[in-house]
Motif scaffolding. Structure first.
Motif, short mmCIF file in Angstrom:
data_model
loop_
_atom_site.label_atom_id
_atom_site.label_comp_id
_atom_site.label_asym_id
_atom_site.label_seq_id
_atom_site.Cartn_x
_atom_site.Cartn_y
_atom_site.Cartn_z
N THR A 32 0.84 -1.21 0.00
CA THR A 32 0.00 0.00 0.00
C THR A 32 0.86 1.25 0.00
O THR A 32 0.55 2.23 -0.69
CB THR A 32 -0.93 0.00 1.23
N VAL A 33 1.96 1.23 0.77
CA VAL A 33 2.90 2.35 0.77
C VAL A 33 3.53 2.53 -0.62
O VAL A 33 3.72 3.65 -1.10
CB VAL A 33 4.00 2.14 1.84
N TYR A 34 3.81 1.41 -1.28
CA TYR A 34 4.34 1.46 -2.65
C TYR A 34 3.35 2.14 -3.60
O TYR A 34 3.74 2.96 -4.44
CB TYR A 34 4.65 0.04 -3.12
N LEU A 60 -5.66 5.82 1.05
CA LEU A 60 -4.48 4.94 1.04
C LEU A 60 -3.77 4.93 2.40
O LEU A 60 -3.35 3.88 2.88
CB LEU A 60 -3.51 5.40 -0.06
N ILE A 61 -3.66 6.09 3.02
CA ILE A 61 -3.03 6.16 4.35
C ILE A 61 -3.88 5.40 5.37
O ILE A 61 -3.35 4.64 6.20
CB ILE A 61 -2.84 7.63 4.78
N PHE A 207 -16.63 8.20 -15.07
CA PHE A 207 -17.03 8.22 -13.66
C PHE A 207 -17.13 6.80 -13.10
O PHE A 207 -17.84 6.56 -12.14
CB PHE A 207 -18.39 8.92 -13.50
N ASN A 208 -16.41 5.83 -13.73
CA ASN A 208 -16.65 4.43 -13.40
C ASN A 208 -16.08 3.99 -12.07
O ASN A 208 -16.15 2.81 -11.75
CB ASN A 208 -16.12 3.51 -14.52
N GLU A 209 -15.52 4.90 -11.27
CA GLU A 209 -15.07 4.52 -9.94
C GLU A 209 -16.24 4.04 -9.08
O GLU A 209 -16.05 3.27 -8.14
CB GLU A 209 -14.36 5.70 -9.25
N PHE A 259 -8.02 0.47 -6.07
CA PHE A 259 -6.73 0.99 -6.52
C PHE A 259 -5.99 0.12 -7.54
O PHE A 259 -5.21 0.66 -8.33
CB PHE A 259 -5.82 1.25 -5.31
N ILE A 260 -6.21 -1.18 -7.53
CA ILE A 260 -5.48 -2.03 -8.47
C ILE A 260 -5.77 -1.66 -9.93
O ILE A 260 -4.85 -1.60 -10.75
CB ILE A 260 -5.78 -3.53 -8.21
N PRO A 261 -7.05 -1.38 -10.31
CA PRO A 261 -7.29 -0.97 -11.71
C PRO A 261 -6.53 0.30 -12.08
O PRO A 261 -6.04 0.43 -13.22
CB PRO A 261 -8.81 -0.73 -11.74
N LYS A 262 -6.40 1.24 -11.15
CA LYS A 262 -5.68 2.49 -11.43
C LYS A 262 -4.18 2.23 -11.56
O LYS A 262 -3.51 2.77 -12.46
CB LYS A 262 -5.94 3.52 -10.33
#
Length: 281
Positions: A32-34, A60-61, A207-209, A259-262
């Protein structure tokens, strides 16, 4: 006749189960830090900016802290760890869900503000809405946890009744009712977030988030619905292990879905990380 000493039992860092869960928590938090570093490096890229980068950094934090807070449940229960672990888990998770809810509402406002004569245009770009949602969501959980610590303070205890051959060192949560109130509030937040995201899941692709948030909330709710019967049917260190696994699984679900898709687009498909491609999609 002679006395046979009972063995002391708790989830320690040295045993295989404890070390495995510790390894999973540390590996997930490092990854996650990465991702935080990736987002910092590419903070001006269209995909990061389009999905509200300030809220993404907060989330993320908070997710990193969620992974790390599971470590409070491992090791010999002490007064400090018993006091801190459940409130820390509840407050940090409420920040996560409130941030995701804020991201969802920002998406709704951004889309509806594009309609003619929309009254929501004045709220586009305003940070007060998202900040207010996060603060309110965290504040309610903070009140619950503060009342928990004041009314029924958790404490370590030696349980000699559950297993006749063992002394189980565990945290007495003080009040089971307030514990389930804390979980129930997280369930309420996640349900609201799921419903809002589900209702706007068919927005245009830019807007697919909302689709990712819908699925992440579904994973979160399923994990914690499974947690309750598993938690009630186990005892000793395995009860603690069940809660740790639920924390890690639900946090990983939120992280992966959102976050993985981004990260995939940023790192492996940079050709899609352009303003033109984003608008075209």
């Amino acid at each position: 006749m002679k006395c046979i000493p009972k063995t002391v039992d708790f989830l320690s860092f040295e045993e295989s189960l404890g070390s495995t869960l510790t390894g999973l928590a540390m590996s997930a938090s490092c990854f996650t830090v990465y991702v935080i570093c990736i987002f910092i490096k590419y903070h001006t890229s269209p995909i990061v900016r389009a999905n509200n980068r300030e809220l993404s950094f907060i989330l993320l934090i908070a997710l990193t802290l969620c992974f790390l807070c599971s470590l409070l449940f491992i090791g010999r229960p002490m007064k400090f760890s018993c006091l801190l672990r459940q409130p820390a888990f509840g407050v940090i998770f409420s920040i996560c869900i409130s941030t995701i809810l804020a991201k969802t509402i920002v998406v709704v406002i951004a889309f509806n503000a594009s309609k003619p004569s929309s009254s929501l245009r004045k709220w586009v770009g305003s940070r007060w809405i998202s900040i207010s949602i996060i603060l309110f969501g965290c504040f309610v959980q903070l009140v619950i946890c503060t009342a928990w610590l004041v009314v029924a303070t958790p404490f370590p205890q030696n349980n000699m009744l559950s297993d006749t051959g063992k002394i189980i060192i565990e945290c007495n949560e003080g009040s089971v009712i307030i514990f389930y109130c804390m979980l129930g509030y997280l369930g309420l937040l996640s349900t609201i977030c799921f419903l809002v995201a589900f209702l706007v899941r068919n927005l245009p692709d830019q807007f697919n988030e909302a689709k990712h948030i819908t699925f992440s909330m579904l994973v979160f709710i399923c994990v914690w619905l499974s947690f309750i019967p598993a938690y009630l049917s186990t005892k000793g260190k395995y009860t603690v292990a069940v809660e740790i696994f639920s924390i890690l699984a639900s946090t990983a679900g939120l992280f992966s879905c959102i976050f993985i898709p981004k990260v995939y687009i940023i790192v492996w498909r940079p050709d899609l990380n352009t303003r033109e491609k984003l608008i075209q999609r």
